[in-house]
Scaffold this active site. Structure first.
Site, PDB file in Angstrom:
ATOM      1  N   CYS A 101       0.847  -1.191   0.000  1.00 46.75           N
ATOM      2  CA  CYS A 101       0.000   0.000   0.000  1.00 46.75           C
ATOM      3  C   CYS A 101       0.883   1.241   0.000  1.00 46.75           C
ATOM      4  CB  CYS A 101      -0.899  -0.008   1.235  1.00 46.75           C
ATOM      5  SG  CYS A 101      -2.025   1.395   1.330  1.00 46.75           S
ATOM      6  N   HIS A 143      -9.188  -3.714  -2.029  1.00 44.78           N
ATOM      7  CA  HIS A 143      -8.191  -2.969  -1.255  1.00 44.78           C
ATOM      8  C   HIS A 143      -8.577  -1.488  -1.176  1.00 44.78           C
ATOM      9  CE1 HIS A 143      -3.880  -2.072  -0.082  1.00 44.78           C
ATOM     10  NE2 HIS A 143      -4.266  -0.893  -0.521  1.00 44.78           N
ATOM     11  N   GLU A 144      -8.921  -0.910  -2.332  1.00 47.52           N
ATOM     12  CA  GLU A 144      -9.268   0.518  -2.361  1.00 47.52           C
ATOM     13  C   GLU A 144     -10.597   0.784  -1.666  1.00 47.52           C
ATOM     14  OE1 GLU A 144      -6.893   2.395  -3.024  1.00 47.52           O
ATOM     15  OE2 GLU A 144      -5.632   1.001  -4.141  1.00 47.52           O
ATOM     16  N   HIS A 147     -10.112   1.270   1.913  1.00 48.73           N
ATOM     17  CA  HIS A 147      -9.662   2.622   2.279  1.00 48.73           C
ATOM     18  C   HIS A 147     -10.845   3.556   2.511  1.00 48.73           C
ATOM     19  CE1 HIS A 147      -5.341   2.552   2.180  1.00 48.73           C
ATOM     20  NE2 HIS A 147      -5.302   2.018   0.974  1.00 48.73           N
TER      21      HIS A 147
END
Length: 178
Positions: A101, A143-144, A147
């Protein structure tokens, strides 16, 4: 002209906050943020970047899969802005693979993710998009999306034994290529 933005690192409170939905994608600051995220991800050799990673609490990220030093086997795709994204469904199959990341420099972890996901998002042109994503691109999306929910990949690693440094990861890449 697009601007390379500063990337927030682990410990910055914005990375642990729930990002706000975007109401008006046509606002100039949102369109500018999209352009800036694209150049920032490219400059940092990232395959994706979320608005919170540059200090903006908006439900927006870029997926820009391409082969890089960090991800030499990544598929090539055009950078795509995904506004107010969500997962509609997913496969039962979960696969563990290495993730890094931009906000957690120097560390990689083995992260379990769904192999296939069906997603919905709004494009920068205002179109509602539905797609099925698989493998690496599905991993980037998950993954995003994390966030935007205040989650970093370290939260998903099942054991600290599944963490390595970026340098060790790069050595393994070289060893496996030989």
């Amino acid at each position: 002209m697009s601007e390379i933005l500063s990337i927030c690192e682990l410990g910055n409170p914005v990375l642990r906050s729930y990002a706000h939905p975007i109401e008006n994608i046509w606002e100039e600051p949102i369109q500018t943020l999209i352009d800036n995220l694209i150049v920032t991800a490219s400059q940092a050799n990232g395959v994706g970047i979320a608005a919170p990673q540059v200090g903006m609490s908006d439900r927006l990220f870029i997926i820009a899969s391409r082969p890089t030093l960090r991800y030499p086997n990544a598929p090539l795709m055009e950078p795509t802005a995904m506004i107010n994204p969500k997962i509609l469904s997913h496969s039962p199959q979960i696969v563990k693979d290495w993730e890094g990341c931009l906000s957690v420099p120097g560390i990689r972890g083995l992260v379990p993710r769904y192999q296939t996901i069906e997603v919905e998002y709004t494009s920068r042109e205002g179109k509602i998009c539905h797609q099925e994503l698989t493998s690496f691109v599905a991993r980037i999306f998950q993954h995003e999306l994390d966030h935007l929910d205040g989650i970093v990949f370290l939260d998903r690693v099942e054991s600290t034994q599944e963490l390595i440094t970026e340098a060790e990861y790069q050595k393994r890449l070289v060893d496996s290529a030989e």
